[in-house]
Design a protein around this motif. Structure first.
Motif, PDB file in Angstrom:
ATOM      1  N   GLU A   1     -10.057  -0.665  14.202  1.00 50.47           N
ATOM      2  CA  GLU A   1      -9.647  -1.757  15.091  1.00 50.47           C
ATOM      3  C   GLU A   1     -10.436  -3.024  14.801  1.00 50.47           C
ATOM      4  N   GLN A   2     -11.705  -2.848  14.390  1.00 48.48           N
ATOM      5  CA  GLN A   2     -12.535  -4.001  14.053  1.00 48.48           C
ATOM      6  C   GLN A   2     -12.075  -4.682  12.768  1.00 48.48           C
ATOM      7  N   ALA A   3     -11.248  -3.990  12.010  1.00 50.43           N
ATOM      8  CA  ALA A   3     -10.676  -4.570  10.801  1.00 50.43           C
ATOM      9  C   ALA A   3      -9.252  -5.073  11.055  1.00 50.43           C
ATOM     10  N   GLY A   4      -8.836  -5.096  12.328  1.00 53.67           N
ATOM     11  CA  GLY A   4      -7.531  -5.614  12.684  1.00 53.67           C
ATOM     12  C   GLY A   4      -6.420  -4.590  12.672  1.00 53.67           C
ATOM     13  N   LEU A   5      -6.769  -3.312  12.528  1.00 55.20           N
ATOM     14  CA  LEU A   5      -5.762  -2.258  12.489  1.00 55.20           C
ATOM     15  C   LEU A   5      -5.632  -1.658  13.889  1.00 55.20           C
ATOM     16  N   GLU A   6      -4.767  -2.238  14.699  1.00 56.35           N
ATOM     17  CA  GLU A   6      -4.654  -1.864  16.113  1.00 56.35           C
ATOM     18  C   GLU A   6      -3.647  -0.740  16.291  1.00 56.35           C
ATOM     19  N   ILE A   7      -3.978   0.436  15.769  1.00 51.56           N
ATOM     20  CA  ILE A   7      -3.066   1.568  15.882  1.00 51.56           C
ATOM     21  C   ILE A   7      -3.837   2.840  16.186  1.00 51.56           C
TER      22      ILE A   7
ATOM     23  N   ASP B   1      -0.336   3.666  -6.381  1.00 53.11           N
ATOM     24  CA  ASP B   1       0.171   2.303  -6.528  1.00 53.11           C
ATOM     25  C   ASP B   1      -0.743   1.382  -5.728  1.00 53.11           C
ATOM     26  N   ALA B   2      -1.676   0.719  -6.409  1.00 53.58           N
ATOM     27  CA  ALA B   2      -2.687  -0.094  -5.723  1.00 53.58           C
ATOM     28  C   ALA B   2      -2.074  -1.202  -4.879  1.00 53.58           C
ATOM     29  N   ALA B   3      -0.873  -1.632  -5.223  1.00 50.29           N
ATOM     30  CA  ALA B   3      -0.228  -2.718  -4.482  1.00 50.29           C
ATOM     31  C   ALA B   3       0.080  -2.325  -3.047  1.00 50.29           C
ATOM     32  N   LYS B   4       0.166  -1.016  -2.794  1.00 49.91           N
ATOM     33  CA  LYS B   4       0.493  -0.544  -1.446  1.00 49.91           C
ATOM     34  C   LYS B   4      -0.750  -0.169  -0.643  1.00 49.91           C
ATOM     35  N   TRP B   5      -1.926  -0.446  -1.186  1.00 47.16           N
ATOM     36  CA  TRP B   5      -3.180  -0.117  -0.500  1.00 47.16           C
ATOM     37  C   TRP B   5      -3.936  -1.406  -0.191  1.00 47.16           C
ATOM     38  N   GLU B   6      -4.532  -1.456   0.992  1.00 45.77           N
ATOM     39  CA  GLU B   6      -5.364  -2.572   1.399  1.00 45.77           C
ATOM     40  C   GLU B   6      -6.839  -2.174   1.262  1.00 45.77           C
ATOM     41  N   THR B   7      -7.743  -3.121   1.516  1.00 43.32           N
ATOM     42  CA  THR B   7      -9.183  -2.866   1.402  1.00 43.32           C
ATOM     43  C   THR B   7      -9.863  -3.054   2.758  1.00 43.32           C
ATOM     44  N   MET B   8     -10.790  -2.160   3.080  1.00 40.90           N
ATOM     45  CA  MET B   8     -11.559  -2.243   4.329  1.00 40.90           C
ATOM     46  C   MET B   8     -13.013  -1.917   4.029  1.00 40.90           C
ATOM     47  N   GLU B   9     -13.924  -2.688   4.605  1.00 43.52           N
ATOM     48  CA  GLU B   9     -15.345  -2.396   4.489  1.00 43.52           C
ATOM     49  C   GLU B   9     -15.697  -1.246   5.427  1.00 43.52           C
TER      50      GLU B   9
END
Length: 471
Positions: free
Chosen positions: A96-102, A82-90
């Motif tokens: 963390e550099q993509a804003g994913l602080e986990i 389900d593409a709607a539940k997936w985000e995109t990252m380079e």
């Protein structure tokens, strides 16, 4: 005899913004992205669940990473999602550099179209280092993993074999399940390749995999909250402010690794942090001596970009502040250990700075520092400060120099010492425009002065680097 004491206030693996006052960070718009990073665990979870749906807590027993996961049976590794539940990252990029602080488990997927003549052939999948562990899939089938059985897996490039029975013409799916146990995480940027190719094919025939990938969080680990110390001003408030009433002669500082992905920002941030400390003590511009990043990670066969080189450059720029000094340890590091074991050399070089700058010893306290360049036909002549008793190449001919023309394509160069300067050239570059020295994560380099102090890495150009846009 004067009483002398040292106060050790430190926390490993932390960024400079944690040691900087909130007032300073709020005063400059360039620091807005830092302030926007929210590492409160409850807030992180709420924001991510609003995007990805309910998230489970990852198993803290790392040995269970490679157990069955319902995400495989639900098709996360295959073609239908389900593409709607997936985000995109380079990628490659620390998440963390993509804003994913986990910290936790994150899936990455990429659809690739392969030609007819690749169908049925064994392939090789090459990925940059993955921090920390991973399982790789091709068209829904597991093709490899790296985890607890590999030392320093977080800095090891991946190479996985794909059996021809899984390979078809047209659409194929690569999926990687990444488990980050703490600190930075993800498919991280290095000079290593990120590509897919037939097993016996040359690199020229490979398909580059850098660029946009889909990603989705599987779980947040129970240790996601351990990054509280990295919050803006957190360590300044907890570990600097309480000691500012103590008398101070100077400070020594060894940090930078956690800011390497934002080296251009560090040019300003590090200097602002030093100014903060000096304002807090209210005794003027006390001495502030720091250690440049050591050589670390795998050596690269060709010249290229390097976030660590850019961080070293930012540290060098900080020498423009009054009463600062830098110990260069580009010759003391360990490719496989971020913490160099040779502490004595580090301490000695810091002490040389203090003896010369604070206690009046007439000694050379720095290795050669790049001063200027001059184009001479097909060569470039480099001049230096801190040449001491003269320039020298340690253990053979000079190495570590690369040269480029206006096309910005660097190649290895020949370099020779000519009096107090170094002349650099290459038969491949008829009209040189720039020289770089020791410009890599872990460079081979051997320019010293006769006092035995290594030259600082440098570049003569100001072409945008790999961290220029990272905030």
């Amino acid at each position: 005899i004067k009483n002398i004491g040292l106060i050790n206030t430190s926390w490993g693996g932390t960024p400079a913004e944690a040691w900087t006052t909130l007032e300073t960070l709020k005063s400059d718009p360039d620091y807005a992205p830092i302030l926007q990073r929210d590492t409160n665990p409850d807030d992180i979870r709420a924001k991510l669940e609003a995007k990805f749906g309910k998230l489970v807590t990852a198993e803290t027993d790392r040995g269970k990473l490679f157990g069955d996961t319902r995400m495989v049976t639900e098709g996360w590794a295959g073609a239908e999602v389900d593409a709607a539940k997936w985000e995109t990252m380079e990628l490659p990029k620390a998440w963390e550099q993509a804003g994913l602080e986990i910290d936790g488990l994150v899936w990455f997927r990429k659809q690739i179209d392969l030609p007819q003549d690749w169908a049925g052939k064994d392939l090789t999948l090459e990925l940059t280092p993955i921090d920390d562990y991973d399982i790789a899939y091709f068209n829904g089938q597991k093709i490899g993993q790296m985890g607890l059985d590999t030392n320093n897996s977080w800095q090891t490039p991946r190479v996985y074999s794909i059996p021809g029975s899984l390979v078809k013409a047209g659409q194929n799916i690569i999926a990687v399940r990444v488990f980050d146990t703490g600190g930075g995480g993800g498919i991280t940027p290095t000079n290593d390749p990120m590509r897919i190719r037939p097993k016996d094919a040359s690199a020229e025939q490979a398909r580059d995999l850098k660029g946009p990938w889909q990603y989705r969080i599987e779980a947040i680990s129970a240790i996601a909250s351990s990054g509280e110390q990295n919050n803006p001003a957190r360590l300044y408030n907890a570990m600097i402010d309480p000691i500012v009433k103590a008398p101070i002669k100077g400070a020594i500082w060894y940090q930078g690794e956690s800011n390497a992905g934002r080296a251009y920002q560090y040019r300003k941030l590090f200097a602002d942090m030093i100014r903060d400390w000096r304002r807090a003590w209210k005794v003027g511009d006390f001495s502030f001596y720091f250690v440049q990043l050591a050589n670390f990670m795998d050596q690269q066969p060709q010249p290229g970009d390097s976030a660590w080189a850019e961080l070293r450059e930012a540290q060098t720029m900080t020498l423009s502040l009054k009463n600062t000094g830098m110990a260069v340890i580009i010759d003391v590091g360990d490719a496989k250990d971020i913490h160099p074991r040779d502490k004595q050399t580090v301490g000695y070089r810091l002490a040389q700075i203090a003896l010369a700058r604070d206690y009046g010893r007439k000694i050379e306290y720095s290795g050669p520092m790049y001063k200027s360049m001059k184009v001479e036909g097909s060569a470039i002549r480099l001049s230096f400060d801190h040449i001491g008793g003269g320039l020298m190449a340690k253990d053979g001919d000079l190495v570590g120099f690369s040269i480029a023309g206006s096309d910005k394509k660097f190649v290895w160069a020949k370099a020779r010492i000519d009096g107090d300067s170094v002349v650099v050239s290459s038969e491949q570059v008829a009209q040189p425009a720039a020289v770089r020295y020791a410009w890599a994560d872990n460079p081979q380099c051997n320019l010293y002065n006769k006092e035995g102090l290594p030259a600082s890495p440098f570049r003569t150009d100001d072409w945008p680097g790999v961290t220029a846009e990272n905030k």
